[in-house]
Motif scaffolding. Sequence first.
Motif, PDB file in Angstrom:
ATOM      1  N   THR A  35      -0.873   3.287 -15.831  1.00  0.00           N
ATOM      2  CA  THR A  35      -2.300   3.617 -15.810  1.00  0.00           C
ATOM      3  C   THR A  35      -2.533   4.924 -15.063  1.00  0.00           C
ATOM      4  O   THR A  35      -3.314   5.773 -15.499  1.00  0.00           O
ATOM      5  N   ARG A  36      -1.842   5.118 -13.967  1.00  0.00           N
ATOM      6  CA  ARG A  36      -1.944   6.368 -13.211  1.00  0.00           C
ATOM      7  C   ARG A  36      -1.504   7.540 -14.090  1.00  0.00           C
ATOM      8  O   ARG A  36      -2.152   8.593 -14.119  1.00  0.00           O
ATOM      9  N   ARG A  48       0.841  -1.209   0.000  1.00  0.00           N
ATOM     10  CA  ARG A  48       0.000   0.000   0.000  1.00  0.00           C
ATOM     11  C   ARG A  48       0.868   1.248   0.000  1.00  0.00           C
ATOM     12  O   ARG A  48       0.530   2.245  -0.654  1.00  0.00           O
ATOM     13  N   GLN A  49       1.986   1.207   0.730  1.00  0.00           N
ATOM     14  CA  GLN A  49       2.910   2.340   0.718  1.00  0.00           C
ATOM     15  C   GLN A  49       3.461   2.564  -0.688  1.00  0.00           C
ATOM     16  O   GLN A  49       3.571   3.699  -1.147  1.00  0.00           O
ATOM     17  N   VAL A  50       3.815   1.478  -1.365  1.00  0.00           N
ATOM     18  CA  VAL A  50       4.337   1.569  -2.731  1.00  0.00           C
ATOM     19  C   VAL A  50       3.265   2.144  -3.658  1.00  0.00           C
ATOM     20  O   VAL A  50       3.529   3.055  -4.450  1.00  0.00           O
ATOM     21  N   ARG A  51       2.046   1.620  -3.560  1.00  0.00           N
ATOM     22  CA  ARG A  51       0.950   2.110  -4.407  1.00  0.00           C
ATOM     23  C   ARG A  51       0.680   3.587  -4.125  1.00  0.00           C
ATOM     24  O   ARG A  51       0.518   4.388  -5.057  1.00  0.00           O
ATOM     25  N   ASP A  52       0.661   3.978  -2.862  1.00  0.00           N
ATOM     26  CA  ASP A  52       0.439   5.380  -2.506  1.00  0.00           C
ATOM     27  C   ASP A  52       1.556   6.270  -3.043  1.00  0.00           C
ATOM     28  O   ASP A  52       1.309   7.386  -3.498  1.00  0.00           O
ATOM     29  N   ARG A  53       2.796   5.770  -2.992  1.00  0.00           N
ATOM     30  CA  ARG A  53       3.919   6.548  -3.530  1.00  0.00           C
ATOM     31  C   ARG A  53       3.753   6.748  -5.034  1.00  0.00           C
ATOM     32  O   ARG A  53       3.983   7.848  -5.554  1.00  0.00           O
ATOM     33  N   MET A  54       3.338   5.701  -5.739  1.00  0.00           N
ATOM     34  CA  MET A  54       3.121   5.840  -7.184  1.00  0.00           C
ATOM     35  C   MET A  54       1.987   6.814  -7.469  1.00  0.00           C
ATOM     36  O   MET A  54       2.058   7.587  -8.422  1.00  0.00           O
ATOM     37  N   PRO A  94       3.566  -3.508 -10.884  1.00  0.00           N
ATOM     38  CA  PRO A  94       3.777  -2.110 -10.480  1.00  0.00           C
ATOM     39  C   PRO A  94       3.928  -1.182 -11.689  1.00  0.00           C
ATOM     40  O   PRO A  94       3.390  -0.073 -11.692  1.00  0.00           O
ATOM     41  N   TYR A  95       4.625  -1.623 -12.730  1.00  0.00           N
ATOM     42  CA  TYR A  95       4.807  -0.803 -13.922  1.00  0.00           C
ATOM     43  C   TYR A  95       3.460  -0.500 -14.575  1.00  0.00           C
ATOM     44  O   TYR A  95       3.182   0.634 -14.964  1.00  0.00           O
ATOM     45  N   SER A  96       2.628  -1.512 -14.708  1.00  0.00           N
ATOM     46  CA  SER A  96       1.315  -1.322 -15.321  1.00  0.00           C
ATOM     47  C   SER A  96       0.464  -0.357 -14.497  1.00  0.00           C
ATOM     48  O   SER A  96      -0.218   0.515 -15.048  1.00  0.00           O
ATOM     49  N   TYR A  97       0.509  -0.490 -13.184  1.00  0.00           N
ATOM     50  CA  TYR A  97      -0.247   0.412 -12.311  1.00  0.00           C
ATOM     51  C   TYR A  97       0.233   1.849 -12.499  1.00  0.00           C
ATOM     52  O   TYR A  97      -0.571   2.776 -12.635  1.00  0.00           O
ATOM     53  N   LEU A  98       1.551   2.046 -12.516  1.00  0.00           N
ATOM     54  CA  LEU A  98       2.114   3.379 -12.673  1.00  0.00           C
ATOM     55  C   LEU A  98       1.738   3.984 -14.026  1.00  0.00           C
ATOM     56  O   LEU A  98       1.348   5.156 -14.104  1.00  0.00           O
ATOM     57  N   TYR A 113       3.693   9.972  -9.430  1.00  0.00           N
ATOM     58  CA  TYR A 113       3.584   9.357 -10.753  1.00  0.00           C
ATOM     59  C   TYR A 113       4.434  10.074 -11.805  1.00  0.00           C
ATOM     60  O   TYR A 113       4.893   9.463 -12.754  1.00  0.00           O
ATOM     61  N   ALA A 114       4.648  11.373 -11.658  1.00  0.00           N
ATOM     62  CA  ALA A 114       5.389  12.139 -12.657  1.00  0.00           C
ATOM     63  C   ALA A 114       6.903  12.052 -12.457  1.00  0.00           C
ATOM     64  O   ALA A 114       7.663  12.511 -13.313  1.00  0.00           O
ATOM     65  N   GLN A 115       7.335  11.451 -11.361  1.00  0.00           N
ATOM     66  CA  GLN A 115       8.763  11.301 -11.090  1.00  0.00           C
ATOM     67  C   GLN A 115       9.289  10.043 -11.784  1.00  0.00           C
ATOM     68  O   GLN A 115       8.528   9.118 -12.054  1.00  0.00           O
ATOM     69  N   PRO A 116      10.597   9.983 -12.034  1.00  0.00           N
ATOM     70  CA  PRO A 116      11.141   8.747 -12.603  1.00  0.00           C
ATOM     71  C   PRO A 116      11.141   7.648 -11.534  1.00  0.00           C
ATOM     72  O   PRO A 116      11.921   7.690 -10.586  1.00  0.00           O
ATOM     73  N   LEU A 117      10.222   6.724 -11.639  1.00  0.00           N
ATOM     74  CA  LEU A 117      10.108   5.622 -10.686  1.00  0.00           C
ATOM     75  C   LEU A 117      10.376   4.310 -11.406  1.00  0.00           C
ATOM     76  O   LEU A 117       9.944   4.116 -12.532  1.00  0.00           O
TER      77      LEU A 117
END
Length: 163
Positions: free
Chosen positions: A71-72, A23-29, A65-69, A33-37
């Motif tokens: 999509t965001r 959840r922390q990872v998802r919240d960070r994304m 995680p890549y797909s989630y990011l 989202y606009a940062q290089p992650l």
Amino acid sequence: MTSSPDSGQRASDQYLRDLALLRQVRDRMDREYAQPLDVESLARGVHMSAGHLSRQFRLAYGESPYSYLMTRRIERAMALLRRGDLSVTEVCFEVGCSSLGTFSTRFTELVGMPPSTYRERAAEGGAEMPSCVVKQVTRPIRQGSSKTSVRNQEAPIPGPHLA
């Protein structure tokens, strides 16, 4: 070989700790989202290996995680394109994508039309709908998913593990 009654509890406790980290990872994304992650930096942030993070994230949320990011990023790009004051290239970089080709391909996969077409259509007819309705109606849907996105549901809590 039998397992102790505590081993099932320990596995369940570890799963819940991992879920909190995910959840922390998802919240960070969601926030950055606009940062290089990348998966490696996300994993380092919660003291997991990249492989473990990817596997657990997919189990919990139904996508990598890549797909989630991505999509965001596409969701945010849709909002910026509806605004109409930025070019597709500017929107691409604004949402954190470094490749216009990858951005356009992913946008087309999720939205069903290229970003330039989406921008044109939004300029033609988006004014009559309130922005809250436009956001809901135009939310990208993952390929192969049902109307209810996995990311909006809680991850299942596993039953006791028998060894």
